[in-house]
Design a protein around this motif. Structure first.
Motif, PDB file in Angstrom:
ATOM      1  N   ALA A  76      53.929  45.824  53.273  1.00 10.06           N
ATOM      2  CA  ALA A  76      52.895  46.133  53.312  1.00 10.06           C
ATOM      3  C   ALA A  76      52.309  46.018  51.761  1.00 10.06           C
ATOM      4  O   ALA A  76      51.437  45.796  51.148  1.00 10.06           O
ATOM      5  N   ALA A  77      53.179  46.768  50.995  1.00 10.73           N
ATOM      6  CA  ALA A  77      53.010  46.970  49.519  1.00 10.73           C
ATOM      7  C   ALA A  77      52.991  45.472  48.976  1.00 10.73           C
ATOM      8  O   ALA A  77      52.005  45.100  48.040  1.00 10.73           O
ATOM      9  N   TRP A  78      53.840  44.616  49.403  1.00  6.19           N
ATOM     10  CA  TRP A  78      53.731  43.317  49.148  1.00  6.19           C
ATOM     11  C   TRP A  78      52.442  42.321  49.117  1.00  6.19           C
ATOM     12  O   TRP A  78      51.864  41.946  48.687  1.00  6.19           O
ATOM     13  N   ALA A  79      52.071  42.714  50.783  1.00  8.53           N
ATOM     14  CA  ALA A  79      51.186  41.913  51.178  1.00  8.53           C
ATOM     15  C   ALA A  79      50.003  42.340  50.431  1.00  8.53           C
ATOM     16  O   ALA A  79      49.008  41.427  50.155  1.00  8.53           O
ATOM     17  N   ALA A  80      49.619  43.591  50.140  1.00  6.44           N
ATOM     18  CA  ALA A  80      48.529  44.014  49.343  1.00  6.44           C
ATOM     19  C   ALA A  80      48.388  43.127  48.050  1.00  6.44           C
ATOM     20  O   ALA A  80      47.330  42.824  47.452  1.00  6.44           O
ATOM     21  N   VAL A  81      49.639  43.197  47.231  1.00  9.97           N
ATOM     22  CA  VAL A  81      49.551  42.700  45.907  1.00  9.97           C
ATOM     23  C   VAL A  81      49.472  41.040  45.930  1.00  9.97           C
ATOM     24  O   VAL A  81      48.740  40.549  45.282  1.00  9.97           O
ATOM     25  N   ARG A  82      50.144  40.519  47.115  1.00  7.91           N
ATOM     26  CA  ARG A  82      50.116  38.907  47.366  1.00  7.91           C
ATOM     27  C   ARG A  82      48.543  38.676  47.540  1.00  7.91           C
ATOM     28  O   ARG A  82      48.219  37.625  47.084  1.00  7.91           O
ATOM     29  N   ASP A  83      47.977  39.108  48.533  1.00  7.55           N
ATOM     30  CA  ASP A  83      46.668  38.776  48.950  1.00  7.55           C
ATOM     31  C   ASP A  83      45.642  38.873  47.798  1.00  7.55           C
ATOM     32  O   ASP A  83      44.738  38.078  47.582  1.00  7.55           O
ATOM     33  N   SER A  84      45.755  40.010  46.958  1.00  3.75           N
ATOM     34  CA  SER A  84      44.991  40.260  45.942  1.00  3.75           C
ATOM     35  C   SER A  84      44.985  39.089  44.730  1.00  3.75           C
ATOM     36  O   SER A  84      44.204  38.722  44.286  1.00  3.75           O
ATOM     37  N   MET A  85      46.201  38.787  44.331  1.00  7.68           N
ATOM     38  CA  MET A  85      46.653  37.672  43.573  1.00  7.68           C
ATOM     39  C   MET A  85      46.234  36.674  43.944  1.00  7.68           C
ATOM     40  O   MET A  85      45.514  35.838  43.400  1.00  7.68           O
ATOM     41  N   GLN A  86      46.189  36.350  45.342  1.00  4.14           N
ATOM     42  CA  GLN A  86      46.013  34.864  45.676  1.00  4.14           C
ATOM     43  C   GLN A  86      44.359  34.835  45.684  1.00  4.14           C
ATOM     44  O   GLN A  86      43.756  33.612  45.295  1.00  4.14           O
ATOM     45  N   ALA A  87      43.682  35.921  45.958  1.00  2.00           N
ATOM     46  CA  ALA A  87      42.226  35.680  45.800  1.00  2.00           C
ATOM     47  C   ALA A  87      41.800  35.582  44.342  1.00  2.00           C
ATOM     48  O   ALA A  87      40.918  34.810  44.171  1.00  2.00           O
ATOM     49  N   ILE A  88      42.474  36.090  43.373  1.00  2.00           N
ATOM     50  CA  ILE A  88      42.168  35.814  42.186  1.00  2.00           C
ATOM     51  C   ILE A  88      42.720  34.207  41.640  1.00  2.00           C
ATOM     52  O   ILE A  88      41.806  33.725  40.975  1.00  2.00           O
ATOM     53  N   LEU A  89      43.761  33.825  42.017  1.00  2.00           N
ATOM     54  CA  LEU A  89      44.032  32.398  41.783  1.00  2.00           C
ATOM     55  C   LEU A  89      43.244  31.440  42.400  1.00  2.00           C
ATOM     56  O   LEU A  89      42.937  30.295  41.921  1.00  2.00           O
ATOM     57  N   ASP A  90      42.471  31.669  43.459  1.00  2.00           N
ATOM     58  CA  ASP A  90      41.679  30.989  44.287  1.00  2.00           C
ATOM     59  C   ASP A  90      40.174  30.703  43.530  1.00  2.00           C
ATOM     60  O   ASP A  90      39.483  29.992  43.852  1.00  2.00           O
ATOM     61  N   ASP A  91      39.947  31.905  42.807  1.00  2.00           N
ATOM     62  CA  ASP A  91      38.731  31.669  41.969  1.00  2.00           C
ATOM     63  C   ASP A  91      38.956  31.200  40.548  1.00  2.00           C
ATOM     64  O   ASP A  91      39.730  31.838  39.465  1.00  2.00           O
ATOM     65  N   PRO A  92      38.413  29.887  40.312  1.00  2.00           N
ATOM     66  CA  PRO A  92      38.637  29.176  39.095  1.00  2.00           C
ATOM     67  C   PRO A  92      38.144  30.139  37.770  1.00  2.00           C
ATOM     68  O   PRO A  92      38.764  30.087  36.688  1.00  2.00           O
ATOM     69  N   ALA A  93      37.018  30.806  38.142  1.00  2.00           N
ATOM     70  CA  ALA A  93      36.741  31.700  36.903  1.00  2.00           C
ATOM     71  C   ALA A  93      37.521  32.661  36.547  1.00  2.00           C
ATOM     72  O   ALA A  93      37.591  33.082  35.367  1.00  2.00           O
ATOM     73  N   LYS A  94      38.380  33.153  37.519  1.00  2.00           N
ATOM     74  CA  LYS A  94      39.329  34.127  37.147  1.00  2.00           C
ATOM     75  C   LYS A  94      40.588  33.517  36.910  1.00  2.00           C
ATOM     76  O   LYS A  94      41.325  34.150  35.784  1.00  2.00           O
ATOM     77  N   SER A  95      41.347  32.652  37.612  1.00  2.00           N
ATOM     78  CA  SER A  95      42.717  32.132  37.178  1.00  2.00           C
ATOM     79  C   SER A  95      42.450  31.342  35.808  1.00  2.00           C
ATOM     80  O   SER A  95      43.792  31.111  35.353  1.00  2.00           O
ATOM     81  N   THR A  96      41.358  30.862  35.371  1.00  2.00           N
ATOM     82  CA  THR A  96      41.391  30.321  34.083  1.00  2.00           C
ATOM     83  C   THR A  96      41.203  30.919  32.899  1.00  2.00           C
ATOM     84  O   THR A  96      40.987  30.610  31.771  1.00  2.00           O
ATOM     85  N   LEU A  97      40.930  32.413  33.122  1.00  2.00           N
ATOM     86  CA  LEU A  97      40.803  33.262  32.021  1.00  2.00           C
ATOM     87  C   LEU A  97      42.098  33.170  30.927  1.00  2.00           C
ATOM     88  O   LEU A  97      43.142  33.024  31.403  1.00  2.00           O
ATOM     89  N   GLU A  98      41.640  33.204  29.585  1.00  2.00           N
ATOM     90  CA  GLU A  98      42.628  32.874  28.773  1.00  2.00           C
ATOM     91  C   GLU A  98      43.257  34.107  27.987  1.00  2.00           C
ATOM     92  O   GLU A  98      42.386  35.323  27.751  1.00  2.00           O
ATOM     93  N   TYR A  99      44.508  34.147  27.404  1.00  2.00           N
ATOM     94  CA  TYR A  99      44.752  35.165  26.798  1.00  2.00           C
ATOM     95  C   TYR A  99      45.794  34.529  25.772  1.00  2.00           C
ATOM     96  O   TYR A  99      46.176  33.460  25.817  1.00  2.00           O
ATOM     97  N   ASP A 100      46.325  35.548  24.649  1.00  2.00           N
ATOM     98  CA  ASP A 100      47.653  34.927  23.946  1.00  2.00           C
ATOM     99  C   ASP A 100      48.597  35.675  24.258  1.00  2.00           C
ATOM    100  O   ASP A 100      48.835  36.835  24.349  1.00  2.00           O
ATOM    101  N   GLY A 101      49.634  34.655  24.808  1.00  2.00           N
ATOM    102  CA  GLY A 101      50.880  35.248  25.505  1.00  2.00           C
ATOM    103  C   GLY A 101      52.069  35.000  24.436  1.00  2.00           C
ATOM    104  O   GLY A 101      52.036  34.638  23.481  1.00  2.00           O
TER     105      GLY A 101
END
Length: 186
Positions: A76-101
């Protein structure tokens, strides 16, 4: 994107499904088994994956949904993180946010694909090895992770990343060679 390219969102979806299957296969009495990662149990492997994903989105000012503790319910811990991450990745405005890595300017989706998806494959194997479940990796995943690992150069040997390469016979299969390169014994 050509037909042969996979988006970070799709790669994550696919590899997260594989990781979910590995978590779901763990017998309840094996979560505290030692993993191939020194000092970590099977549960610690999942904790590391969850913590890495939570930390990654913070670099662009986002947060993943909270869920149960990995100590109480790893699945259940993994499912919560997985689903939340997937929602971010499915949103181009969020998945393309830039930073200095570590390797220069990048965006969240690229980092999730190149780092967190890499972890899903390798730590999925770690989890299976720790719990005595199926350790097989798909050939396409082995090829993809091998390409990334080769491109990381000396960074792969930084403290806390991968241990020294393990020697294997020249005729070892691709998965065994990859795992050995990453400091693991298949």
């Amino acid at each position: 994107m050509t037909s042969t390219e996979i988006s970070p969102a799709q790669r994550y979806r696919d590899l997260a499904a594989e990781f979910t299957a590995r978590i779901d296969a763990v017998p309840a009495d094996r979560w505290d088994n030692d993993s191939p990662c020194e000092g970590w149990t099977a549960r610690d492997v999942v904790r590391h994956v969850l913590d890495s994903e939570r930390d990654m989105v913070k670099v662009v000012g986002l947060e993943l949904a909270s869920g149960p503790s990995v100590d109480d319910d790893p699945s259940a811990a993994w499912a919560a993180v997985r689903d939340s991450m997937q929602a971010i990745l499915d949103d181009p405005a969020k998945s393309t946010l830039e930073y200095d890595g570590h390797f220069g300017r990048t965006n969240l989706g690229a980092t999730v694909e190149g780092f967190l998806c890499f972890d899903l494959v390798i730590h999925g194997w770690d989890l299976a090895a720790a719990t005595g479940t199926d350790t097989a990796m798909r050939d396409a995943d082995v090829d993809w992770v091998s390409e990334i690992a080769a491109g990381l150069g000396d960074s792969i040997r930084m403290s806390g990343v991968c241990g020294p390469e393990v020697q294997v016979p020249d005729n070892a299969d691709k998965a065994t060679k990859l795992l050995a390169f990453l400091g693991r014994k298949a």
